[in-house]
Design a protein around this motif. Structure first.
Motif, mmCIF file in Angstrom:
data_model
loop_
_atom_site.group_PDB
_atom_site.id
_atom_site.type_symbol
_atom_site.label_atom_id
_atom_site.label_comp_id
_atom_site.label_asym_id
_atom_site.label_seq_id
_atom_site.Cartn_x
_atom_site.Cartn_y
_atom_site.Cartn_z
ATOM 1 N N THR A 89 0.860 -1.188 0.000
ATOM 2 C CA THR A 89 0.000 0.000 0.000
ATOM 3 C C THR A 89 0.894 1.236 0.000
ATOM 4 O OG1 THR A 89 -0.030 0.166 2.401
ATOM 5 C CG2 THR A 89 -1.798 -1.144 1.391
ATOM 6 N N GLY A 90 0.291 2.365 -0.317
ATOM 7 C CA GLY A 90 1.048 3.623 -0.259
ATOM 8 C C GLY A 90 1.585 3.881 1.133
ATOM 9 N N ASN A 91 0.789 3.548 2.138
ATOM 10 C CA ASN A 91 1.260 3.752 3.514
ATOM 11 C C ASN A 91 2.449 2.852 3.828
ATOM 12 O OD1 ASN A 91 -0.499 5.766 4.185
ATOM 13 N ND2 ASN A 91 -2.012 4.433 5.169
ATOM 14 N N SER A 92 2.379 1.589 3.404
ATOM 15 C CA SER A 92 3.513 0.695 3.641
ATOM 16 C C SER A 92 4.746 1.163 2.886
ATOM 17 C CB SER A 92 3.176 -0.724 3.183
ATOM 18 O OG SER A 92 2.493 -1.391 4.198
ATOM 19 N N ALA A 93 4.522 1.656 1.676
ATOM 20 C CA ALA A 93 5.657 2.171 0.895
ATOM 21 C C ALA A 93 6.324 3.326 1.629
ATOM 22 C CB ALA A 93 5.181 2.610 -0.492
ATOM 23 N N PHE A 139 1.634 10.206 15.808
ATOM 24 C CA PHE A 139 0.272 10.402 16.302
ATOM 25 C C PHE A 139 -0.682 9.848 15.250
ATOM 26 C CE2 PHE A 139 -3.652 12.583 17.481
ATOM 27 C CZ PHE A 139 -3.642 12.398 18.847
ATOM 28 N N PRO A 140 -1.664 9.033 15.663
ATOM 29 C CA PRO A 140 -2.532 8.404 14.662
ATOM 30 C C PRO A 140 -3.549 9.370 14.058
ATOM 31 C CG PRO A 140 -3.208 7.777 16.889
ATOM 32 C CD PRO A 140 -1.966 8.584 17.035
ATOM 33 N N ILE A 141 -3.783 9.242 12.783
ATOM 34 C CA ILE A 141 -4.915 9.904 12.131
ATOM 35 C C ILE A 141 -5.198 9.165 10.822
ATOM 36 C CG2 ILE A 141 -3.434 11.630 10.987
ATOM 37 C CD1 ILE A 141 -5.855 13.570 11.158
ATOM 38 N N ILE A 184 2.578 4.441 10.839
ATOM 39 C CA ILE A 184 3.225 4.304 12.153
ATOM 40 C C ILE A 184 3.006 2.915 12.729
ATOM 41 C CG2 ILE A 184 3.263 6.768 12.636
ATOM 42 C CD1 ILE A 184 0.829 6.351 14.470
ATOM 43 N N GLU A 185 1.913 2.266 12.324
ATOM 44 C CA GLU A 185 1.712 0.874 12.784
ATOM 45 C C GLU A 185 2.784 -0.045 12.206
ATOM 46 O OE1 GLU A 185 -3.119 0.691 13.589
ATOM 47 O OE2 GLU A 185 -2.347 0.056 11.654
ATOM 48 N N ASP A 186 3.073 0.113 10.928
ATOM 49 C CA ASP A 186 4.121 -0.698 10.306
ATOM 50 C C ASP A 186 5.465 -0.471 10.992
ATOM 51 O OD1 ASP A 186 2.353 -1.735 8.523
ATOM 52 O OD2 ASP A 186 3.284 -0.887 6.709
ATOM 53 N N LEU A 187 5.790 0.817 11.189
ATOM 54 C CA LEU A 187 7.083 1.140 11.793
ATOM 55 C C LEU A 187 7.158 0.578 13.213
ATOM 56 C CD1 LEU A 187 7.373 4.803 10.457
ATOM 57 C CD2 LEU A 187 8.890 2.908 9.840
ATOM 58 N N ALA A 188 6.059 0.734 13.965
ATOM 59 C CA ALA A 188 6.043 0.220 15.346
ATOM 60 C C ALA A 188 6.244 -1.290 15.364
ATOM 61 C CB ALA A 188 4.723 0.599 16.026
ATOM 62 N N THR A 193 4.793 7.875 20.731
ATOM 63 C CA THR A 193 3.515 8.501 20.393
ATOM 64 C C THR A 193 3.322 9.726 21.275
ATOM 65 O OG1 THR A 193 2.602 6.379 19.764
ATOM 66 C CG2 THR A 193 1.037 8.156 20.176
ATOM 67 N N LEU A 194 3.252 10.881 20.640
ATOM 68 C CA LEU A 194 3.014 12.123 21.372
ATOM 69 C C LEU A 194 1.509 12.269 21.612
ATOM 70 C CD1 LEU A 194 5.382 14.095 22.124
ATOM 71 C CD2 LEU A 194 5.968 12.477 20.334
ATOM 72 N N GLU A 195 1.115 13.375 22.214
ATOM 73 C CA GLU A 195 -0.308 13.528 22.522
ATOM 74 C C GLU A 195 -1.017 14.423 21.511
ATOM 75 O OE1 GLU A 195 2.147 14.909 24.272
ATOM 76 O OE2 GLU A 195 1.594 16.917 23.659
ATOM 77 N N SER A 196 -0.290 14.887 20.490
ATOM 78 C CA SER A 196 -0.933 15.683 19.437
ATOM 79 C C SER A 196 0.067 15.852 18.305
ATOM 80 C CB SER A 196 -1.328 17.066 19.957
ATOM 81 O OG SER A 196 -0.170 17.873 20.117
ATOM 82 N N GLU A 197 -0.440 16.290 17.162
ATOM 83 C CA GLU A 197 0.468 16.574 16.040
ATOM 84 C C GLU A 197 1.323 17.801 16.324
ATOM 85 O OE1 GLU A 197 -2.759 15.994 15.721
ATOM 86 O OE2 GLU A 197 -2.990 14.308 14.333
ATOM 87 N N HIS A 198 0.760 18.727 17.090
ATOM 88 C CA HIS A 198 1.534 19.928 17.440
ATOM 89 C C HIS A 198 2.788 19.517 18.199
ATOM 90 C CE1 HIS A 198 2.391 23.695 19.665
ATOM 91 N NE2 HIS A 198 1.810 24.306 18.638
ATOM 92 N N SER A 199 2.608 18.609 19.154
ATOM 93 C CA SER A 199 3.752 18.101 19.916
ATOM 94 C C SER A 199 4.640 17.205 19.056
ATOM 95 C CB SER A 199 3.262 17.314 21.136
ATOM 96 O OG SER A 199 2.889 18.205 22.168
#
Lengths: 311, 309, 413
Positions: free
Chosen positions: C7-11, C27-29, C36-40, C54-60
């Protein structure tokens, strides 16, 4: 257009001065701009505010670089490059200084083409950061020098701008301001509107092509420690703490610990030493010294004493 | 990092006599926050990276001037603890890969005002504690958005006049208990400190130097500009905050709270309040006895609950 | 080299793995989370030597990516849509730190209304930030794009962060065959991370990212960042030659398809451009001189190349999968800027299409070509058009009937 700058220290009311004069011009039928110059302004730190006034709409904006009048509330700022008092002054400019010294002294000291006037320093207070009424006096003197603002117009403006203060304070401000206005009337009309830059005869800006710098140079980074010591925050000081060494018990560097700025170090002999280049004059050390061995004296007095000693 | 005995600071004479933090910063004369910072810096030393959030201390470094002798990174109002996360993780990765020698390791210290700590940055702080980030957090709490002219913040105490609570009774809300909120995360350490009690401060810094995990400090930072008093009273007001019981000096670790400097006989709170312009309306034109009594009763209730003092 | 369906995400995850990243603040979205699941999973299995937090927001998350890169490690992160916007303060901020790292953005339409499907308004919001932008059309380009992005971002004459953009759903969840480089080849291409003079360590003073006073210093730092992003144009050409030598695939800054003698040209970004390829082929078969031009690199914007490639063409349809409210398509504006005042510039038509994942049909491409020809004959560009059919509006009216939208209108009157 009239272009007028007020220079003082944080706390001396330069913003108020610009607002009083702005309102007075406005009530006298002028188009007006008045503004304080915001930055990292702190009590005692050099600040300025400015006023533009014209009979037609004002298009010019921002800091005034060619002033018709420069009012200085605190004469210790005049020689301080960081305060920018003399910036853009020329023969057309009038420089009005609140000072005990004479116009001739300042004229000579500054070696300036500008015409120097003295706003005789009447009120003498220990701490110049608390000079009362100086904002009102500067505004009133400026109004008189332009010769386009009536006495009553000034009083109305002053009342409007100081309206949030108790009535007796307003009255005091008014009386003192009017004295300055009357004193300056002898020079009425000395300050005249300056001209606009000429489009047919001007100095071309020396534009350059911005050179490309690698990130190693152009990134937002400082690769040295404690460069802030190059900033002389001692210039903000209006009161100077002075250690009376015979009284100092060399206790336990209480003054050194409490000094918020870390501007008191302990010498090899165990006694503290104040770094006057950076002491902002908060006087926490004076308040905290157990044997009361630190006294405070007005900064301008200390400087006069230093000048006499070196002369 | 070298570990000194936690009992190093007994007397004022034990306090550092030369100061690491460079002078020449643009904080106001008499700044209680800077007073805390320079003491902490003297004890932590220059093998530190300070990660700064937006607040009064934003202007500690203005290019090309910095008061720091080690590291400093400015981030944003909300995300300084996340900045610390990135720096700490990077250092750990470099240590692990032997690209950084243990001798070159540095301590990561977040520095924010109360606006960030009590409000905008709270979720980032909570997250850093969740992740057990190895860092120190210093909040200089001057009880308002000081750098913008002292509007009320979630740290503003009841009745204080601020530039957005100018009414006759001042700020109607109550100061948020950040110590309890932080302690509820069960981090390695939480403490309240104040520069006016340098020995208490120094002992706590010395203690956390030898610890790891989140070490959280809230320093009440008397603020001559925002609280409206003569700057020379900064230390006096800070000391009164402790002596009146307004600012309890305490620490939390391992599930327990300990008071570190209990006033023997608490002074009446009005001694603290009347020195500050932000509380002047409690005394002038008429004394607001009920208002003062309410503040006093809340302090008394605190100490009653704490069962000390 | 192995070829497999990804998939594009896996790529994207493979790109990060092959680039040898040290640190992944996450951060998941939706539709990015798989990355990030693949990398983890790889890190958990010990297949990848990196740290994921995993941070608590994209800002972080973006703060941590920037601060880690500023502290001497290679960082990677990924986000999408609302997440990119939530982190936007830090997107601009860390770009100004001149700290190189790569962020994958999986494009998804912005609220409101909420959608999970793809368009480009999210990535356009980062247009002026100082991040480089590489836009991908296939899963292969994603895996390769991440490697190229690191080389480009970390180049001593560039040193700004980079975004690699891919379309949600159409690429993120879609499997395609991908040639994966050998790990040793990939790391030889990307090289070691060199933090240059940005690294916090004991006995080495360094303050970063401070304020300035006055417009003089501010202008200097901002303009130098601009010059650095522009410098990426020439650096890209060097890198891409080396990439081709090593891996046999060539990625010109602008992907131009059958442009040789093209009179009518489609301009697009991202994965929908492969649909335009098909349309070009069909149009050619029907006797049209049609072509396609797709910028892979959107920041820096390859103005000179665009001028060269479009000079003397009859008309160009710029198809924007985004909309700047009150103005129209962003890409159209950029092309108009590039072409204005040049000699032999073609007519420029603006189409808004593919918003919120809305498909663009082959027939629509053909009709656009026809409008281009008519415009050319008139000598005047057509008004901007939203690709939207009568049938779609009828369906929309049915939804409004259920929502009793008319009822509200009646009550108002």
């Amino acid at each position: 257009m009239f272009r007028i700058r007020f220079h003082g220290r944080g706390g001396q009311g330069m913003k108020t001065a610009s607002r009083i004069l702005g309102t007075a011009f406005f009530n006298a039928g002028y188009e007006v701009q008045d503004a304080p110059r915001y930055g990292a302004e702190r009590r005692g730190a050099p600040i300025f505010a400015y006023v533009r006034a014209d009979k037609s709409a004002i298009n010019e904006r921002g800091v005034i670089d060619r002033p018709d009048l420069v009012c200085v509330a605190d004469d210790t700022l005049v020689g301080m490059p960081a305060a920018g008092v003399v910036q853009g002054m020329d023969a057309h400019t009038v420089l009005l200084i609140n000072s005990h010294e004479t116009a001739a002294t300042w004229q000579q000291r500054l070696n300036t083409e500008a015409r120097v006037l003295i706003l005789t320093a009447t009120e003498d207070v220990e701490d110049r950061a608390e000079l009362p009424y100086i904002g009102s006096r500067c505004a009133a003197a400026a109004a008189a020098l332009t010769n386009v603002i009536e006495r009553e117009t000034l009083v109305a403006a002053l009342t409007e701008e100081l309206g949030h203060l108790p009535a007796d304070v307003i009255t005091q401000n008014r009386d003192i301001a009017l004295r300055a206005f009357d004193d300056m009337k002898q020079h009425a009309g000395l300050v005249t509107p300056g001209s606009m830059p000429s489009a047919s005869d001007y100095d071309r800006p020396e534009w350059i092509e911005m050179p490309f710098d690698n990130a190693a140079i152009s990134n937002l980074a400082i690769h040295a420690g404690a460069t802030s010591v190059l900033v002389r925050t001692g210039l903000w000081r209006t009161m100077r703490p002075v250690i009376n060494y015979p009284k100092c018990s060399g206790c336990a560097w209480i003054c050194s610990t409490y000094c918020p700025d870390g501007a008191i170090n302990v010498r090899a002999d165990g006694y503290p030493e104040i770094d006057y280049d950076h002491c902002k004059g908060c006087l926490v050390c004076v308040a905290q010294c157990p044997p009361h061995a630190i006294e405070s004296i007005p900064e301008h007095v200390a400087r006069e004493q230093e000048a006499e000693a070196s002369a | 990092m070298s570990k000194q005995s936690p009992l190093h600071f007994h007397r004022m004479k034990d306090m550092p006599s030369t100061h690491l933090l460079g002078t020449g910063t643009p904080t106001c004369a008499g700044c209680g926050g800077l007073e805390t910072l320079h003491t902490i810096y003297d004890i932590l030393g220059e093998k530190t990276v300070f990660v700064n959030a937006a607040g009064c201390m934003t202007l500690l470094s203005v290019y090309p001037f910095t008061p720091f002798r080690g590291g400093w990174l400015y981030t944003s109002m909300a995300s300084a603890p996340a900045g610390a996360q990135g720096v700490r993780d990077a250092l750990d990765i470099l240590l692990q890969k032997k690209k950084l020698s243990p001798d070159e390791n540095v301590e990561v210290v977040v520095i924010t005002g109360d606006g960030a700590a009590y409000g905008m940055g709270m979720s980032a702080t909570s997250g850093a504690m969740d992740r057990n980030l190895d860092f120190i957090y210093l909040c200089y709490d001057n009880e308002g958005y000081g750098n913008t002219g002292q509007q009320y913040s979630p740290a503003t105490p009841h009745a204080a006049r601020t530039s957005t609570s100018r009414g006759s009774h001042g700020y109607p809300g109550y100061k948020k208990d950040l110590f309890a909120i932080w302690a509820a995360h069960n981090p390695a350490y939480v403490a309240t400190v104040i520069a006016a009690e340098p020995l208490d401060l120094a002992k706590k810094i010395e203690k956390i130097k030898g610890m790891s995990g989140p070490r959280m400090l809230i320093s009440l930072a008397p603020c001559p500009t925002g609280w409206d008093y003569d700057p020379q009273l900064s230390v006096e007001i800070g000391r009164l905050a402790v002596q009146t019981g307004v600012w309890p000096l305490k620490e939390y670790s391992d599930g327990e709270v300990r008071h570190t400097k209990v006033p023997k006989r608490r002074k009446p709170v009005e001694e603290y309040l009347q020195l500050q312009g932000r509380f002047r309306h409690l005394f002038e034109p008429q004394r607001d006895a009920a208002g003062i009594a309410e503040i006093q009763s809340r302090i008394d209730a605190y100490w009653e609950r704490a069962k000390v003092g | 080299m192995t070829r497999k369906l990804l998939t594009g995400n896996s790529a994207a995850a493979w790109g990060a793995r092959l680039a040898g990243v040290d640190y992944i603040p996450a951060f998941p979205i939706t539709p990015q989370t798989e990355i990030i699941e693949d990398l983890a999973a790889w890190i958990d299995r010990g297949e990848m030597d990196a740290r994921l937090v995993t941070l608590e927001s994209e800002h972080s998350m973006i703060t941590a990516a920037g601060s880690a890169a500023s502290s001497g490690v290679r960082a990677f992160t990924a986000t999408s849509s609302q997440g990119l916007l939530y982190g936007m303060e830090m997107v601009y901020t860390v770009a100004g730190w001149r700290t190189p790292f790569v962020m994958v953005n999986v494009s998804r339409g912005l609220a409101s209304p909420i959608t999970l499907e793809s368009d480009h308004n999210d990535i356009m919001a980062a247009r002026d930030s100082g991040f480089l932008q590489i836009h991908c059309a296939t899963c292969q380009e994603i895996a390769d794009g991440v490697l190229i992005a690191y080389r480009l971002a970390e180049h001593p004459e560039v040193r700004v962060p980079a975004i690699v953009n891919l379309d949600g759903f159409y690429l993120s969840f879609t499997r395609e065959p991908v040639d994966l480089a050998e790990a040793s080849e990939a790391s030889a291409f990307v090289g070691e991370y060199d933090p240059e003079n940005l690294q916090f360590k004991g006995n080495s003073p360094l303050s970063q990212a401070m304020a300035v006073l006055g417009g003089g210093p501010y202008s200097y730092f901002r303009y130098e960042a601009h010059l650095a992003v522009q410098r990426a144009l020439s650096v890209y050409d060097e890198i891409i030659d080396e990439f081709e030598d090593r891996f046999g695939r060539r990625y010109d800054m602008i992907d131009s398809y059958r442009m040789q003698d093209a009179e009518y040209v489609f301009v697009m970004l991202g994965s929908f451009s492969t649909k335009a390829r098909d349309a070009v082929d069909s149009l050619r078969a029907a006797g049209w001189k049609a072509g396609l031009l797709r910028p892979r690199v959107f920041r820096p914007f390859p103005q000179q190349q665009i001028r060269q490639l479009l000079r003397g063409r009859r008309a160009v349809a710029v198809i924007d999968q985004n909309i700047s409210m009150g103005m129209g398509g962003v890409l159209h504006s950029e092309f108009a800027t590039a072409l204005y005042g040049t000699t032999d510039a073609p007519l420029l038509a603006s189409y808004i299409g593919g918003l919120g994942g809305r498909d663009i049909s082959q027939q629509e491409f053909f009709a656009m070509a026809d409008e281009l020809r008519q415009a050319d004959e008139r000598g005047e560009a057509p008004a901007a058009r939203l690709l939207y059919t009568e049938h779609e509006l009828t369906e929309m009216r049915k939804l409004q009937a259920i929502a009793q939208a008319e009822q509200a209108e009646i009550q108002q009157h």
